[in-house]
Design a protein around this motif. Structure first.
Motif, short mmCIF file in Angstrom:
data_model
loop_
_atom_site.label_atom_id
_atom_site.label_comp_id
_atom_site.label_asym_id
_atom_site.label_seq_id
_atom_site.Cartn_x
_atom_site.Cartn_y
_atom_site.Cartn_z
N THR A 99 0.84 -1.20 0.00
CA THR A 99 0.00 0.00 0.00
C THR A 99 0.88 1.26 0.00
N PRO A 100 0.43 2.31 -0.72
CA PRO A 100 1.23 3.55 -0.77
C PRO A 100 1.30 4.27 0.58
N ARG A 117 4.63 -0.86 -5.48
CA ARG A 117 3.62 0.01 -4.84
C ARG A 117 2.31 -0.05 -5.61
N GLN A 118 1.22 -0.21 -4.87
CA GLN A 118 -0.06 -0.55 -5.50
C GLN A 118 -0.64 0.54 -6.39
N ASP A 119 -0.39 1.79 -6.09
CA ASP A 119 -0.98 2.85 -6.92
C ASP A 119 -0.36 2.88 -8.32
N GLU A 161 3.47 7.90 4.36
CA GLU A 161 3.62 7.69 2.92
C GLU A 161 4.84 6.82 2.67
N ARG A 162 4.69 5.92 1.74
CA ARG A 162 5.82 5.06 1.38
C ARG A 162 6.37 5.54 0.03
N HIS A 195 9.04 3.11 -5.26
CA HIS A 195 8.27 2.47 -6.34
C HIS A 195 8.31 0.95 -6.15
#
Ligand SMILES: [Zn+2]
Length: 263
Positions: A156-157, A229-231, A163-164, A167
């Protein structure tokens, strides 16, 4: 006797098989595995008492990773072993008996169907879903001889309001040669910069992982455990783009290592 027996049956012929295979006809230096690809639920468990909205969250599966894994499998002509069932049924990257194996709570969400399970019910999850998946990986890895095991996940971002930035995350523990070369190759790309985390956002351990310790580290097999990263991969375009990029770096990594003079 018959009651005990009935309680141990998890999957019926109406349920999909736990193991999904792709591109198995190819002979490849790689074997791809995807522990958290699916979010199927055995019919006998209903919705597990979990609201529909939570089935779209990362707690149920690794968002986007199945599609990315299939693209990488197609780009590299490499076999892929996927788990079809949700990690809320049983987490295939946790040793059976681990508190996260059949989680009673996941990221704040209570999983009613996992509360107070009997030994038989736990056993049914392991026998029906966990072991067939790991036996498939072991079989494929063994018959293919020298392979590089590539485990694909997504993260999850944002986690606990943090915040992670990465990438990609590359997780490694014992025998990190392939992982460290992969990071080096990412850093040398001209279309970067990608932010690549080394043992971020997680570390790889015997306690909290199962697939890589069991199928790679235990036999000194080279491996890459990759987190995306999922986004970046929540829609088809990003899934294809990142799969192509990652497939290219995997190939560069293998080439670089095969060209190193032996010591
Ligand atoms: Zn995962």
């Amino acid at each position: 006797m018959s009651e005990t027996h009935t309680a141990t049956i998890l999957l019926t012929k109406e349920d999909p098989a736990p193991v999904k295979l792709r591109n198995m006809e190819f002979s490849s230096p790689y074997l791809l595995v995807c522990d958290h690809a699916g979010r199927k639920i055995p019919q006998s468990l209903g919705d597990m008492g979990v609201p529909a909205s939570d089935w779209n969250r990362h707690i149920a599966w690794d968002i986007g990773i199945a599609e990315v894994a299939r693209h990488i499998s197609d780009f590299l002509k490499a076999p892929l072993v996927e788990q079809a069932y949700s990690r809320l049924v049983i987490d295939c990257n946790r040793k059976p008996g681990h508190r996260g194996s059949i989680p009673e709570v996941s990221d704040g969400t209570i999983i009613p169907a996992n509360k107070g399970l009997s030994a038989e019910e736990r056993h049914a999850r392991e026998e029906g879903i966990f072991w067939p998946y790991h036996q498939a990986i072991e079989y494929e890895a063994d018959i293919r001889g020298t392979i590089i095991l590539i485990a694909l996940h997504s993260f999850t971002p944002v986690y606990q309001q943090q915040e992670r930035p990465w990438h990609l995350g590359v997780l490694h523990n014992r025998n990190p040669v392939f992982a460290l070369e992969f990071i080096k190759q990412v850093e040398q790309l001209s279309d970067g910069p990608w932010i690549v985390g080394s043992n971020e956002p997680y570390i790889l351990t015997d306690e909290n992982d199962y697939t890589i310790p069991r199928h790679a580290e235990a036999s000194a097999r080279p491996y890459l455990e990759l987190e995306i990263r999922q986004d970046l991969i929540d829609a088809p375009e990003g899934q294809r783009l990142w799969a192509a990029r990652i497939a290219e770096v995997i190939e560069k990594t293998r080439t670089a290592l095969s060209q190193e003079p032996s010591k």
